[in-house]
Every structure is written in structure tokens, then in C-alpha cells.
Design a protein around this motif. Structure first.
Motif, PDB file in Angstrom:
ATOM      1  N   TYR A  81       5.925   3.179   7.301  1.00  0.00           N
ATOM      2  CA  TYR A  81       4.549   2.887   7.676  1.00  0.00           C
ATOM      3  C   TYR A  81       4.452   1.429   8.107  1.00  0.00           C
ATOM      4  N   VAL A 105       1.974  -8.114   9.361  1.00  0.00           N
ATOM      5  CA  VAL A 105       2.167  -6.680   9.181  1.00  0.00           C
ATOM      6  C   VAL A 105       3.658  -6.417   9.287  1.00  0.00           C
ATOM      7  N   GLU A 151       6.777  -2.997   9.271  1.00  0.00           N
ATOM      8  CA  GLU A 151       7.233  -1.627   9.058  1.00  0.00           C
ATOM      9  C   GLU A 151       8.091  -1.588   7.800  1.00  0.00           C
ATOM     10  N   GLY A 179       3.657  -0.935  -1.249  1.00  0.00           N
ATOM     11  CA  GLY A 179       4.291   0.046  -0.381  1.00  0.00           C
ATOM     12  C   GLY A 179       5.746   0.273  -0.743  1.00  0.00           C
ATOM     13  N   ASP A 234      -0.047  -5.528   1.010  1.00  0.00           N
ATOM     14  CA  ASP A 234       0.415  -4.255   0.464  1.00  0.00           C
ATOM     15  C   ASP A 234       1.930  -4.090   0.503  1.00  0.00           C
ATOM     16  N   TRP A 276      -2.452   2.577   5.798  1.00  0.00           N
ATOM     17  CA  TRP A 276      -1.173   2.295   6.432  1.00  0.00           C
ATOM     18  C   TRP A 276      -0.962   3.245   7.609  1.00  0.00           C
ATOM     19  N   ALA A 325       7.599   3.313   2.652  1.00  0.00           N
ATOM     20  CA  ALA A 325       6.504   3.285   1.673  1.00  0.00           C
ATOM     21  C   ALA A 325       6.326   4.669   1.072  1.00  0.00           C
ATOM     22  N   ARG A 329       1.309   5.365  10.053  1.00  0.00           N
ATOM     23  CA  ARG A 329       2.624   6.017  10.096  1.00  0.00           C
ATOM     24  C   ARG A 329       3.360   5.556  11.330  1.00  0.00           C
ATOM     25  N   LEU A 378      -5.443  -2.365   8.874  1.00  0.00           N
ATOM     26  CA  LEU A 378      -4.582  -1.569   8.001  1.00  0.00           C
ATOM     27  C   LEU A 378      -5.049  -1.618   6.553  1.00  0.00           C
ATOM     28  N   LEU A 399       2.392  -1.757   7.372  1.00  0.00           N
ATOM     29  CA  LEU A 399       1.582  -2.220   6.249  1.00  0.00           C
ATOM     30  C   LEU A 399       1.126  -3.659   6.468  1.00  0.00           C
TER      31      LEU A 399
END
Length: 395
Positions: A84, A73, A75, A94, A90, A40, A78, A42, A35, A86
């Protein structure tokens, strides 16, 4: 899109190369690494994140779910307020990229639905008191326990897609990094969520988002960047100024200066590099400019299962999942969960490499996912006309 010195085939192959859709060279990378490098993913309650991570790094669902549980990671709302997947690095950026959307939704509710800012802030406090950092509460539980702190917005609210004040408060808390939405069964493709208390910083400049975007998607145009970011023309111009992007001659496309030499030296691979990805994969969605990935003859093909005679190249987004080769869309596919098979329509002849790619994704979907929904409300019944159209073309 291309000039004499930059043929379409090179642009497509370069985009696929930057998206790590170049023949499995990144097997073994983690979900966060994919990622961070390619953008990122969707997330709309479908299989797209799983399919994208499998295509790029061979990651199985259990590995992705473990990364999600470990907060490697996540959801998050963002860019444009859309959800997304991420990487940890980030999260703050985001959240900052999407922060304006819930504020705009609340402002609209104040104008049109008689909501006050104070009641939303009071509801945010109540939700924060109810949530724990470890045990998710589903929306129904929140409605029950928050009681009169949540107000119905009546028929006017339903017409605007906001039946109560709860989603307004939850959206604001998520954008502030104070609440995290988690899938109740640990899966990204089931669209059943709970909420936990969180405390995550929210920060990032528009130029930082632009720098990330052009590392994933370049060469891209200002129009492409504005689509992804949701920025106004003025904000986009200011965000791009520090990057000193280099125009690609004969196009409206821009490259970061650190990629210019690599792009110039890049050559299109001689052998096919097949990948099966979701309709909303970043190869398409980072630009949302479908014709750039299609040969003219393929753009004229009918949309599978369409009753209106629409052509594939006229769509903003593909209605089916995609088979790609060096950045060119060379086929369409869906998964039939009843027959437990992948159904496809190819624009190129079948060969051994393509057969292997199809078989690998079919086995992945069958064994790990059970289905390959395009989005949360996608179902085998709604997908049936597309599956039938693809199957008839293959017969």
C-alpha cells in the motif's frame, strides 16, 4: 445492507463523502493528508494511487512523486502483507500490520523447500551489508553481489512462486523496517524497483489498525474489517472491543460513536458528484463488497470483454476502472494509450459535469501518466478486449 431509515443512496453518498470523493472539496491537500484521512492506497504497480490522489485532491504525478522522494508517503508491505501507499505517520503501524506474512512464508519454505531459518537470517545480514541508505540496488545486482549467499530453490520453489531465497530475505527485512523498496525512476506505476537500507520502527496494536480502518470505511461490518486486516475472528473481536462501535439498525454495519451524529445528520447531495477512480480504489477495496455500490440493473450488466458471460455484480473486484457518483458506480472506463483517449461505458446520461470529469481525467492520464494500467502486468494488449467492448457500447 440498508433499512428503511438508512437508504442505500445515503450509505453510498456517505462512503463517498468519507473517501473525499465529494466534488473536489479537498483540492490542495497533500498526498499524506489524503491517505491519512481516506485510507492507504493499494499499490500493485499500476496507476491506482495516482488516480485516487488526483480524484480526491487534484494532485498531479509530479507532486505525488515528490512526496514519495521526500518520504512523506511510501510504498510498504502493510495489511495482509499487501503493498500500500502509506503516509509517514502510519509507516510503523502499516509494517506491523503486515509483519506476520513474511514469517509465514519463511515457515512454509522451511516445511516444503528445505530452507533453514539460519540461512535466511545470514542472507539478511549479507543484504544489509551490501545496501546503502541512498543508492538503490536492483534484485539482479543483489543476486550478483551476494553470490552463494543466495540459493536456488529449484523446481519445487518455482512451483511455489519462490525461485530463490532472496525474496524471502527481502520480505523479512522490509517487514522489520530495515530495507525499503524504491521505484528506480521515482514512479509508482512502472514496477521497476531497487532496495536501500533503512531503519524504521515497527509497532502498532490491532486496535489501532481497527480505529484507523473505521475512520476511513465506516459504516462497515466485522466481515469487511477482517477482509482488510486479514485478522482471525478472535483477533478482530479483540481489536474492535475498545472502539465501542455502534450498530446501524437493521444491518451488520458498525459506526464509531464519534461519527454517529454526523452520519445521522448527513444528507445525500442533490447534484451529481462525479469521480473517475481505479478499479482498486479504496471506495471499493476497503470493503471489497462490490454489489453495495451498484444498482441492481447495473449489477446484471456483462463484464466488458468477458468471454464467459459473467455479470458485473458477481465479481469480487471490477476488471475496469470506475465512474462513480455519490458512491454509486455509474460507469466503467479504460485508457487506450494508442489512441490516447479515455474509453467509457456509462450507466447514466452524459451531462456537462460528467463530460468535464471525464475530460479532466483523460488529460491527466495523457499528460502525466501516459497510460492507466490497473496493475503491474496490465498492458494495452491484455486490455484490448475490454477497451473494444467499452468502445462498441459507446458507438
Amino acid at each position: 445492507m440498508a433499512n428503511e431509515g438508512t437508504p442505500t443512496a445515503k450509505l453510498r453518498a456517505w462512503w463517498a463523502h468519507r473517501q473525499w470523493l465529494d466534488g473536489g472539496q479537498h483540492r490542495g491537500a497533500s498526498a499524506a493528508e489524503v491517505l491519512a484521512a481516506t485510507g492507504w492506497a493499494r499499490s500493485v504497480g499500476g496507476a491506482a494511487p495516482y488516480l485516487g490522489l488526483f480524484a480526491r485532491a487534484g494532485l498531479r504525478r509530479a507532486e505525488v512523486d515528490a512526496a514519495l522522494a521526500a518520504l512523506e508517503v511510501q510504498e510498504l508491505p502493510a495489511a495482509r502483507g499487501c503493498t500500500y501507499l502509506l503516509p509517514t505517520a502510519d509507516f510503523a503501524l502499516g509494517l506491523a500490520a503486515g509483519a506476520g506474512v513474511p514469517e509465514a512464508e519463511i515457515a512454509a519454505a522451511v516445511r516444503h523447500l528445505g530452507v533453514t531459518r539460519d540461512e535466511i537470517e545470514q542472507l539478511c545480514l549479507r543484504i544489509s551489508e551490501l545496501l546503502s541508505p541512498t543508492e538503490p540496488l536492483a534484485p539482479a545486482q543483489l543476486r550478483s553481489e551476494a553470490g552463494p549467499a543466495i540459493r536456488s530453490l529449484g523446481e519445487a520453489g518455482r512451483r511455489r512462486g519462490v525461485s530463490t531465497t532472496l525474496p524471502l530475505a527481502l520480505g523479512l527485512l522490509q517487514a522489520r523496517g530495515l530495507v525499503r523498496r524504491v521505484p528506480v525512476d521515482g514512479r509508482l506505476d512502472r514496477q521497476r524497483y531497487g532496495y536501500v537500507r533503512w531503519d524504521r520502527p515497527v509497532h502498532g496494536e490491532a486496535a489501532e489498525l481497527a480505529r484507523r480502518y473505521f475512520s476511513w470505511a465506516a459504516p462497515a461490518s466485522v466481515r469487511h474489517f477482517r477482509w482488510f486486516s486479514g485478522f482471525t475472528a478472535a483477533t478482530a473481536k479483540a481489536a474492535l472491543a475498545p472502539l465501542h462501535l455502534v450498530p446501524l439498525p437493521g444491518t451488520d454495519l458498525l459506526l464509531p460513536p464519534e461519527l454517529v451524529e454526523e452520519f445521522e445528520e448527513f444528507t445525500v447531495p442533490e447534484e451529481p458528484e462525479y469521480a473517475l477512480v481505479a478499479a482498486l480504489d479504496g471506495l471499493h477495496l476497503l470493503h471489497r463488497d462490490l454489489p453495495r455500490l451498484l444498482d441492481a440493473a447495473d449489477a446484471a450488466r456483462p463484464v466488458p470483454g468477458s468471454r464467459t458471460g459473467r455479470s458485473f455484480g458477481s465479481e469480487a473486484d471490477p476488471s475496469t476502472h470506475l465512474v462513480v457518483d455519490r458512491g454509486r458506480i455509474v460507469g466503467l472506463w479504460e485508457y487506450d494509450p494508442e489512441q490516447r483517449e479515455l474509453v467509457h461505458r456509462l450507466f447514466v446520461p452524459m451531462d456537462g459535469a460528467l463530460r468535464s470529469a471525464i475530460d479532466a481525467v483523460e488529460a491527466f492520464v495523457r499528460e502525466d501518466l501516459g497510460d492507466a494500467r490497473g496493475f503491474g502486468l496490465d498492458s494495452p494488449k491484455s486490455r484490448a478486449p475490454r477497451i473494444a467492448a467499452l468502445r462498441s457500447a459507446r458507438a
